[in-house]
Design a protein around this motif. Sequence first.
Motif, PDB file in Angstrom:
ATOM      1  N   PHE A  33       0.832  -1.212   0.000  1.00  0.00           N
ATOM      2  CA  PHE A  33       0.000   0.000   0.000  1.00  0.00           C
ATOM      3  C   PHE A  33       0.865   1.260   0.000  1.00  0.00           C
ATOM      4  N   TYR A  34       1.784   1.367   0.953  1.00  0.00           N
ATOM      5  CA  TYR A  34       2.554   2.604   1.076  1.00  0.00           C
ATOM      6  C   TYR A  34       3.592   2.745  -0.035  1.00  0.00           C
ATOM      7  N   GLY A  35       4.076   1.635  -0.560  1.00  0.00           N
ATOM      8  CA  GLY A  35       4.953   1.722  -1.715  1.00  0.00           C
ATOM      9  C   GLY A  35       4.232   2.293  -2.920  1.00  0.00           C
ATOM     10  N   ALA A  36       2.996   1.833  -3.147  1.00  0.00           N
ATOM     11  CA  ALA A  36       2.218   2.351  -4.266  1.00  0.00           C
ATOM     12  C   ALA A  36       1.845   3.815  -4.055  1.00  0.00           C
ATOM     13  N   LEU A  37       1.560   4.195  -2.820  1.00  0.00           N
ATOM     14  CA  LEU A  37       1.106   5.556  -2.535  1.00  0.00           C
ATOM     15  C   LEU A  37       2.241   6.575  -2.616  1.00  0.00           C
ATOM     16  N   ASP A 231      -5.492  15.739  -4.315  1.00  0.00           N
ATOM     17  CA  ASP A 231      -6.507  14.946  -5.004  1.00  0.00           C
ATOM     18  C   ASP A 231      -5.889  13.736  -5.697  1.00  0.00           C
ATOM     19  N   SER A 232      -4.739  13.934  -6.329  1.00  0.00           N
ATOM     20  CA  SER A 232      -4.069  12.809  -6.989  1.00  0.00           C
ATOM     21  C   SER A 232      -3.616  11.776  -5.972  1.00  0.00           C
ATOM     22  N   ALA A 233      -3.087  12.241  -4.839  1.00  0.00           N
ATOM     23  CA  ALA A 233      -2.626  11.313  -3.807  1.00  0.00           C
ATOM     24  C   ALA A 233      -3.801  10.568  -3.193  1.00  0.00           C
ATOM     25  N   ALA A 234      -4.914  11.259  -2.961  1.00  0.00           N
ATOM     26  CA  ALA A 234      -6.086  10.595  -2.400  1.00  0.00           C
ATOM     27  C   ALA A 234      -6.609   9.526  -3.360  1.00  0.00           C
ATOM     28  N   ALA A 235      -6.601   9.839  -4.650  1.00  0.00           N
ATOM     29  CA  ALA A 235      -7.040   8.846  -5.635  1.00  0.00           C
ATOM     30  C   ALA A 235      -6.102   7.644  -5.650  1.00  0.00           C
ATOM     31  N   ALA A 236      -4.795   7.895  -5.516  1.00  0.00           N
ATOM     32  CA  ALA A 236      -3.827   6.792  -5.475  1.00  0.00           C
ATOM     33  C   ALA A 236      -4.045   5.921  -4.245  1.00  0.00           C
ATOM     34  N   ALA A 237      -4.382   6.556  -3.118  1.00  0.00           N
ATOM     35  CA  ALA A 237      -4.658   5.788  -1.902  1.00  0.00           C
ATOM     36  C   ALA A 237      -5.862   4.876  -2.096  1.00  0.00           C
ATOM     37  N   ARG A 239      -6.973   3.676  -4.982  1.00  0.00           N
ATOM     38  CA  ARG A 239      -6.620   2.599  -5.914  1.00  0.00           C
ATOM     39  C   ARG A 239      -5.832   1.503  -5.221  1.00  0.00           C
ATOM     40  N   ALA A 240      -5.061   1.888  -4.215  1.00  0.00           N
ATOM     41  CA  ALA A 240      -4.240   0.910  -3.492  1.00  0.00           C
ATOM     42  C   ALA A 240      -5.007   0.202  -2.385  1.00  0.00           C
ATOM     43  N   GLY A 241      -6.290   0.540  -2.202  1.00  0.00           N
ATOM     44  CA  GLY A 241      -7.121  -0.143  -1.220  1.00  0.00           C
ATOM     45  C   GLY A 241      -7.451   0.657   0.017  1.00  0.00           C
ATOM     46  N   GLY A 242      -7.025   1.920   0.079  1.00  0.00           N
ATOM     47  CA  GLY A 242      -7.361   2.773   1.204  1.00  0.00           C
ATOM     48  C   GLY A 242      -8.718   3.422   1.050  1.00  0.00           C
ATOM     49  N   VAL A 243      -9.136   4.140   2.083  1.00  0.00           N
ATOM     50  CA  VAL A 243     -10.421   4.842   2.084  1.00  0.00           C
ATOM     51  C   VAL A 243     -10.170   6.290   2.471  1.00  0.00           C
ATOM     52  N   VAL A 244     -10.676   7.218   1.670  1.00  0.00           N
ATOM     53  CA  VAL A 244     -10.595   8.637   2.012  1.00  0.00           C
ATOM     54  C   VAL A 244     -11.761   8.954   2.943  1.00  0.00           C
ATOM     55  N   LEU A 245     -11.441   9.319   4.183  1.00  0.00           N
ATOM     56  CA  LEU A 245     -12.472   9.560   5.192  1.00  0.00           C
ATOM     57  C   LEU A 245     -13.029  10.973   5.128  1.00  0.00           C
ATOM     58  N   SER A 246     -12.188  11.938   4.783  1.00  0.00           N
ATOM     59  CA  SER A 246     -12.634  13.330   4.717  1.00  0.00           C
ATOM     60  C   SER A 246     -11.594  14.154   3.986  1.00  0.00           C
ATOM     61  N   THR A 247     -12.025  15.329   3.525  1.00  0.00           N
ATOM     62  CA  THR A 247     -11.100  16.295   2.929  1.00  0.00           C
ATOM     63  C   THR A 247     -11.356  17.654   3.558  1.00  0.00           C
ATOM     64  N   ALA A 248     -10.341  18.499   3.505  1.00  0.00           N
ATOM     65  CA  ALA A 248     -10.473  19.827   4.100  1.00  0.00           C
ATOM     66  C   ALA A 248      -9.537  20.792   3.389  1.00  0.00           C
ATOM     67  N   ASP A 260      -5.807   3.345   5.867  1.00  0.00           N
ATOM     68  CA  ASP A 260      -5.156   2.352   5.022  1.00  0.00           C
ATOM     69  C   ASP A 260      -5.928   1.030   5.068  1.00  0.00           C
ATOM     70  N   PRO A 261      -5.575   0.049   4.228  1.00  0.00           N
ATOM     71  CA  PRO A 261      -6.382  -1.175   4.146  1.00  0.00           C
ATOM     72  C   PRO A 261      -6.499  -1.951   5.454  1.00  0.00           C
ATOM     73  N   GLN A 262      -5.570  -1.755   6.402  1.00  0.00           N
ATOM     74  CA  GLN A 262      -5.640  -2.478   7.665  1.00  0.00           C
ATOM     75  C   GLN A 262      -6.182  -1.634   8.816  1.00  0.00           C
TER      76      GLN A 262
END
Length: 277
Positions: A33-37, A231-237, A239-248, A260-262
């Motif tokens: 996950f973090y390698g891809a991000l 925005d690009s980093a959030a999209a990459a997260a 794609r790698a299996g993470g969840v965007v909880l909020s933006t500000a 992250d996925p875990q």
Amino acid sequence: MDTTPSRPVRTYPHGVPCWVDTEQPDVDAALAFYGALFGWDFEEKLPPGAGERYVVASLEGQDVAAVASGQGAPEWITYVAVDDVDASSRGVPDLGGQVLVEPTTIGPPGRMAVVRDPQGATFRLWQPGTRLGAQRANDPGTWNFSVLHTPDLARALHFYGPLLGWEVDPDLGAGMARVEGYGDHLARTVNPEIDTLQAGAPPGFRDVVAGVLEEPGPARHTVTFAVADRDSAAAAAERAGGVVLSTAVTEWTHDAEVRDPQGATFTLSQFTPPEGF
């Protein structure tokens, strides 16, 4: 003859957060996950058969964070540099905190203690040996900041002030703790142009070492990573299996809180300074 300019050695005075790592039940999944991000490379630090793993992440050859095996709830952990971990740990109970793990030598890298503040936020004290801390910070793909969230700012400063030298200066606005002299240390050891780069910032900004936010809820330390584009980093997260909880959006940053996925949470932050800064 090697004429490549040497990189400055980043060091961390007493009271300055110096390192972050995350404990995860599935280390390989976390590395993926973090390698891809962030584009990190990884190096195993413990020998095969050790029963646990500690994998240091680097970016362009400089250490930036680590992933460790752990059986509890996955989380990102902040380490704070201290001159003497034994002396600092002895002072924790008198300030209302608790030493959860007594000072322990982690081989040549250094000595560590696990501490809980009076309101329940946990972090680690680090007396460096060979591992001084993150070799690179604040650039996209690296650790940018750690933030203490506390329901009682005055009570928190009664602990972190005497222990680590943290001060909250009203002139800086809400949410910043400083250690006096840290800006001078950075100018001497990392970047002599720091005063020029921070021209226009409030007095004392060059000494800021951590965020401190007074808000309801459990006390905790959170970790922020710098990115070039939120925005690009959030999209990459995602794609790698993470969840965007909020933006500000703040005056200075565009942020995204990610799980992250875990289950470990962290913040992605794009620096967007005001015009003229």
